[in-house]
Motif scaffolding. Structure first.
Motif, PDB file in Angstrom:
ATOM      1  N   MET A 181      51.954  28.486  32.308  1.00 30.07           N
ATOM      2  CA  MET A 181      52.449  29.103  31.082  1.00 30.07           C
ATOM      3  C   MET A 181      51.290  29.626  30.228  1.00 30.07           C
ATOM      4  SD  MET A 181      55.277  29.840  29.516  1.00 30.07           S
ATOM      5  CE  MET A 181      56.467  28.757  30.335  1.00 30.07           C
ATOM      6  N   MET A 182      50.236  28.833  30.105  1.00 25.91           N
ATOM      7  CA  MET A 182      49.064  29.284  29.339  1.00 25.91           C
ATOM      8  C   MET A 182      48.420  30.501  29.988  1.00 25.91           C
ATOM      9  SD  MET A 182      47.152  25.886  27.839  1.00 25.91           S
ATOM     10  CE  MET A 182      47.078  24.958  29.370  1.00 25.91           C
ATOM     11  N   ALA A 183      48.401  30.545  31.325  1.00 24.36           N
ATOM     12  CA  ALA A 183      47.837  31.698  32.026  1.00 24.36           C
ATOM     13  C   ALA A 183      48.607  32.968  31.682  1.00 24.36           C
ATOM     14  CB  ALA A 183      47.849  31.452  33.532  1.00 24.36           C
ATOM     15  N   GLY A 184      49.937  32.887  31.708  1.00 23.80           N
ATOM     16  CA  GLY A 184      50.758  34.044  31.402  1.00 23.80           C
ATOM     17  C   GLY A 184      50.534  34.570  29.994  1.00 23.80           C
ATOM     18  N   ILE A 185      50.316  33.650  29.053  1.00 22.96           N
ATOM     19  CA  ILE A 185      50.064  34.059  27.668  1.00 22.96           C
ATOM     20  C   ILE A 185      48.692  34.719  27.540  1.00 22.96           C
ATOM     21  CG2 ILE A 185      49.699  33.177  25.327  1.00 22.96           C
ATOM     22  CD1 ILE A 185      51.809  31.002  25.998  1.00 22.96           C
ATOM     23  N   ALA A 186      47.674  34.135  28.181  1.00 27.59           N
ATOM     24  CA  ALA A 186      46.319  34.677  28.076  1.00 27.59           C
ATOM     25  C   ALA A 186      46.238  36.106  28.623  1.00 27.59           C
ATOM     26  CB  ALA A 186      45.334  33.772  28.822  1.00 27.59           C
ATOM     27  N   ILE A 187      46.944  36.376  29.703  1.00 23.80           N
ATOM     28  CA  ILE A 187      46.896  37.704  30.331  1.00 23.80           C
ATOM     29  C   ILE A 187      47.372  38.796  29.382  1.00 23.80           C
ATOM     30  CG2 ILE A 187      48.043  39.104  32.110  1.00 23.80           C
ATOM     31  CD1 ILE A 187      45.688  37.491  33.112  1.00 23.80           C
ATOM     32  N   LEU A 188      48.269  38.464  28.466  1.00 20.70           N
ATOM     33  CA  LEU A 188      48.826  39.463  27.561  1.00 20.70           C
ATOM     34  C   LEU A 188      47.756  40.126  26.693  1.00 20.70           C
ATOM     35  CD1 LEU A 188      52.074  37.613  26.392  1.00 20.70           C
ATOM     36  CD2 LEU A 188      51.895  39.489  28.040  1.00 20.70           C
ATOM     37  N   GLY A 189      46.627  39.463  26.507  1.00 18.79           N
ATOM     38  CA  GLY A 189      45.584  40.026  25.661  1.00 18.79           C
ATOM     39  C   GLY A 189      44.516  40.811  26.394  1.00 18.79           C
ATOM     40  N   THR A 190      44.630  40.969  27.710  1.00 15.21           N
ATOM     41  CA  THR A 190      43.589  41.656  28.479  1.00 15.21           C
ATOM     42  C   THR A 190      43.766  43.173  28.454  1.00 15.21           C
ATOM     43  OG1 THR A 190      44.858  41.446  30.552  1.00 15.21           O
ATOM     44  CG2 THR A 190      43.324  39.670  30.022  1.00 15.21           C
ATOM     45  N   ASP A 191      42.680  43.885  28.740  1.00 16.09           N
ATOM     46  CA  ASP A 191      42.701  45.353  28.741  1.00 16.09           C
ATOM     47  C   ASP A 191      41.839  45.851  29.899  1.00 16.09           C
ATOM     48  OD1 ASP A 191      42.626  48.057  28.311  1.00 16.09           O
ATOM     49  OD2 ASP A 191      42.004  47.943  26.219  1.00 16.09           O
ATOM     50  N   ALA A 192      42.489  46.312  30.965  1.00 15.28           N
ATOM     51  CA  ALA A 192      41.781  46.761  32.166  1.00 15.28           C
ATOM     52  C   ALA A 192      41.156  48.135  32.005  1.00 15.28           C
ATOM     53  CB  ALA A 192      42.737  46.775  33.361  1.00 15.28           C
ATOM     54  N   THR A 193      41.425  48.817  30.899  1.00 17.31           N
ATOM     55  CA  THR A 193      40.885  50.167  30.715  1.00 17.31           C
ATOM     56  C   THR A 193      39.471  50.156  30.135  1.00 17.31           C
ATOM     57  OG1 THR A 193      41.734  50.454  28.453  1.00 17.31           O
ATOM     58  CG2 THR A 193      43.216  51.012  30.279  1.00 17.31           C
ATOM     59  N   ARG A 194      38.989  48.995  29.720  1.00 14.91           N
ATOM     60  CA  ARG A 194      37.686  48.900  29.065  1.00 14.91           C
ATOM     61  C   ARG A 194      36.653  48.287  30.006  1.00 14.91           C
ATOM     62  NH1 ARG A 194      37.807  49.445  23.537  1.00 14.91           N
ATOM     63  NH2 ARG A 194      35.905  48.210  23.337  1.00 14.91           N
ATOM     64  N   LEU A 195      35.720  49.104  30.504  1.00 16.35           N
ATOM     65  CA  LEU A 195      34.618  48.595  31.306  1.00 16.35           C
ATOM     66  C   LEU A 195      33.785  47.616  30.485  1.00 16.35           C
ATOM     67  CD1 LEU A 195      33.360  51.906  32.958  1.00 16.35           C
ATOM     68  CD2 LEU A 195      34.252  49.940  34.199  1.00 16.35           C
ATOM     69  N   ILE A 196      33.262  46.573  31.125  1.00 16.23           N
ATOM     70  CA  ILE A 196      32.413  45.651  30.370  1.00 16.23           C
ATOM     71  C   ILE A 196      31.090  46.313  29.990  1.00 16.23           C
ATOM     72  CG2 ILE A 196      33.420  43.623  31.483  1.00 16.23           C
ATOM     73  CD1 ILE A 196      30.640  43.385  32.979  1.00 16.23           C
ATOM     74  N   ARG A 197      30.685  47.338  30.776  1.00 18.24           N
ATOM     75  CA  ARG A 197      29.480  48.110  30.460  1.00 18.24           C
ATOM     76  C   ARG A 197      29.774  49.581  30.691  1.00 18.24           C
ATOM     77  NH1 ARG A 197      24.540  45.633  33.759  1.00 18.24           N
ATOM     78  NH2 ARG A 197      23.330  46.754  32.167  1.00 18.24           N
ATOM     79  N   GLN A 198      29.462  50.395  29.715  1.00 16.22           N
ATOM     80  CA  GLN A 198      29.679  51.823  29.882  1.00 16.22           C
ATOM     81  C   GLN A 198      28.617  52.401  30.813  1.00 16.22           C
ATOM     82  OE1 GLN A 198      32.341  53.513  28.800  1.00 16.22           O
ATOM     83  NE2 GLN A 198      33.042  51.489  28.135  1.00 16.22           N
ATOM     84  N   PRO A 199      28.993  53.328  31.704  1.00 17.01           N
ATOM     85  CA  PRO A 199      28.017  53.949  32.602  1.00 17.01           C
ATOM     86  C   PRO A 199      26.993  54.744  31.824  1.00 17.01           C
ATOM     87  CG  PRO A 199      30.118  55.100  32.713  1.00 17.01           C
ATOM     88  CD  PRO A 199      30.356  53.858  31.899  1.00 17.01           C
ATOM     89  N   THR A 200      25.791  54.861  32.403  1.00 15.46           N
ATOM     90  CA  THR A 200      24.713  55.579  31.726  1.00 15.46           C
ATOM     91  C   THR A 200      24.872  57.090  31.808  1.00 15.46           C
ATOM     92  OG1 THR A 200      23.405  55.427  33.752  1.00 15.46           O
ATOM     93  CG2 THR A 200      23.062  53.728  32.079  1.00 15.46           C
ATOM     94  N   THR A 201      25.669  57.553  32.775  1.00 18.10           N
ATOM     95  CA  THR A 201      25.960  58.981  32.906  1.00 18.10           C
ATOM     96  C   THR A 201      27.450  59.157  33.055  1.00 18.10           C
ATOM     97  OG1 THR A 201      25.641  58.857  35.306  1.00 18.10           O
ATOM     98  CG2 THR A 201      23.754  59.528  33.976  1.00 18.10           C
ATOM     99  N   PRO A 202      28.013  60.315  32.730  1.00 15.81           N
ATOM    100  CA  PRO A 202      29.456  60.515  32.797  1.00 15.81           C
ATOM    101  C   PRO A 202      30.007  60.220  34.178  1.00 15.81           C
ATOM    102  CG  PRO A 202      28.394  62.332  31.648  1.00 15.81           C
ATOM    103  CD  PRO A 202      27.300  61.503  32.240  1.00 15.81           C
TER     104      PRO A 202
END
Length: 458
Positions: A430-451
């Motif tokens: 149940m806690m796992a299901g709640i935690a997942i609701l706050g994730t965002d797969a569209t945001r890289l943890i590091r932005q690439p240095t070139t486009p």
């Protein structure tokens, strides 16, 4: 590339049906790798309840055996990020071949253990070298498949693991009966693993462009998504760790992985012993039950791969990664509540099968999320998430027998110990299901240095 080869690849693009299919062979050998990964890992859950093992260690307590089972997951968890970084740095082909070879040799070494302490040390080392398997494989899949197809490709690799884990109880029990000793079974698994390591080295390359049998059409299908990414080196470690630690989505995903793997690990560590000692199920029938619990989940990997891809197309990138995983965690929690409500061993097994199925439907989305946010550090990011999942597994292996004892001491009857275990596992899902609701797969943890090429869904 020579001039004739370049000409051939340009010519290949003129035909839409001429794409090579090396990526499928990469998936196939990755499935074999995952099969051995789980076969060698899960078999100990059956071994420790066998008469052959108990005859060699007659004074072993449940808590001591739990520590041996948990030792693997603890070491496996700690070395996820370092082994993932090593794969990003030195390449998936050489590192994963090394990992397969090393854990196969340690499987054979485990069969030589003369004391529980020796077996525990072998399992710690086993956990260290197995730690890099899935992070490395995830990085390889990312390079060989377009992001729209990663969930399905990852589901096939996961199926290999689940198939190995599913067959481990039945195969291990059968082989112990046939060979007469748990030690000989581990020697046999060791030999098969060495063959798998050789196959991986022969078939896989770090990038599609490096493989002599990949033509231009296949590269076009895969997409050159990594062309602008700098190579990971030693100076990248601290910036990478800083980016990981600052990612809210990755922390929430890690919490979810800890919780859901805590609940799932019961199925491969203590369920065989639970069926034998708490429900009086004969060993061979118990192994078939556990095999059934895990086998029913294998189609779940394909369902999850299809659902993960479909959800992204229907709900968008962010919510398409959230919905399948969160929903399956909630359903698994309900199934564990069902386990605590029934006395019938067959109903309990059915509920455990539902937990297994829901977990595997959600699993490809877990892989795809980490591939999405990891960028050039995908293997290390996968290792970070997998680390927390395996801390959950280690905690489960150690905590479950203590929860059983606690339940008995509080209420004085066996069934309340069982209920405490099942309800704890339900709460974790149940806690796992709640935690997942706050994730965002569209945001890289590091932005690439070139486009980078656009990943907008069409």
């Amino acid at each position: 590339m020579t001039a004739p080869q370049a000409s051939l690849r340009r010519g290949d693009l003129e035909s839409p049906h001429a794409a090579s299919t090396v990526r499928m062979r990469v998936v196939a050998v990755s499935v074999l790798m995952a099969f051995m990964l789980y076969l060698d890992r899960v078999c100990l859950g059956e071994i420790v309840k066998s008469n052959s093992f108990l005859g060699d260690f007659p004074d072993a307590s449940k808590e001591e055996i739990g520590e041996v089972l948990g030792a693997f997951f603890f070491a496996y968890a700690l070395f996820q990020v370092p082994s993932g970084w090593a794969s990003d740095r030195f390449g998936g082909r050489v590192m994963l071949t090394f990992y397969i070879l090393a854990w196969s040799l340690l499987t054979g070494l485990s069969g030589m253990a003369g004391t529980l302490g020796g077996l525990l040390m072998a399992r710690l080392a086993f956990g260290v070298v197995q730690a890099g398997a899935y992070p490395t494989s995830s990085g390889v899949i990312r390079r060989w498949f377009h992001f729209r197809n990663r969930a399905m490709a990852s589901s096939f690799v996961s199926i290999g693991g689940r198939l190995g884990g599913t067959l481990a109880p039945f195969l291990t029990t059968l082989l112990i009966l046939q060979l007469g000793s748990w030690r000989y079974v581990l020697y046999l698994y060791s030999i098969i693993g060495i063959v798998a390591a050789a196959a991986y080295w022969i078939i896989v390359r770090n990038r599609p462009e490096d493989h002599p049998r990949v033509n231009a059409n296949e590269i076009e299908l895969i997409g050159k998504l990594d062309a602008a990414e700098p190579k990971t080196d030693a100076r990248d470690i601290l910036p990478m760790l800083g980016a990981i630690i600052q990612s809210r989505s990755l922390w929430l995903n890690s919490i979810a992985q800890f919780c859901l793997v805590f609940g799932w690990a019961f199925l491969i560590t203590w369920l065989p012993t639970y069926l034998k000692e708490e429900k009086g199920v004969e060993s061979f029938l118990g192994s078939l039950m556990v095999t059934g619990v895990l086998a029913i989940a294998i189609p779940g990997q394909l369902i999850g791969g299809w659902l993960g891809n479909r959800a992204v197309r229907s709900l968008g990138h962010r919510w398409g990664r959230i919905a399948p995983l969160s929903a399956t965690c909630f359903l698994a929690a309900l199934a564990y509540v069902g386990c605590s409500s029934f006395d019938s061993v067959w109903m309990i097994v059915a509920c455990c099968a539902m937990v297994s199925l829901m977990t595997d439907i959600g699993n490809p989305t877990v892989w795809a999320f980490m591939q999405d946010v990891g960028g050039r550090n995908t293997a290390a990011v996968f290792g970070w998430g997998n680390m927390w999942g395996n801390f959950g597994a280690a905690a489960s292996a150690i905590v479950v027998p203590r929860l059983m004892t606690m339940g008995r001491s509080i209420e004085g009857v066996s069934s309340d110990g069982q209920s405490l275990v099942f309800l704890t596992c339900a709460g974790m899902y149940m806690m796992a299901g709640i935690a997942i609701l706050g994730t965002d797969a569209t945001r890289l943890i590091r932005q690439p240095t070139t486009p980078q090429p656009s990943t907008t869904l069409e």
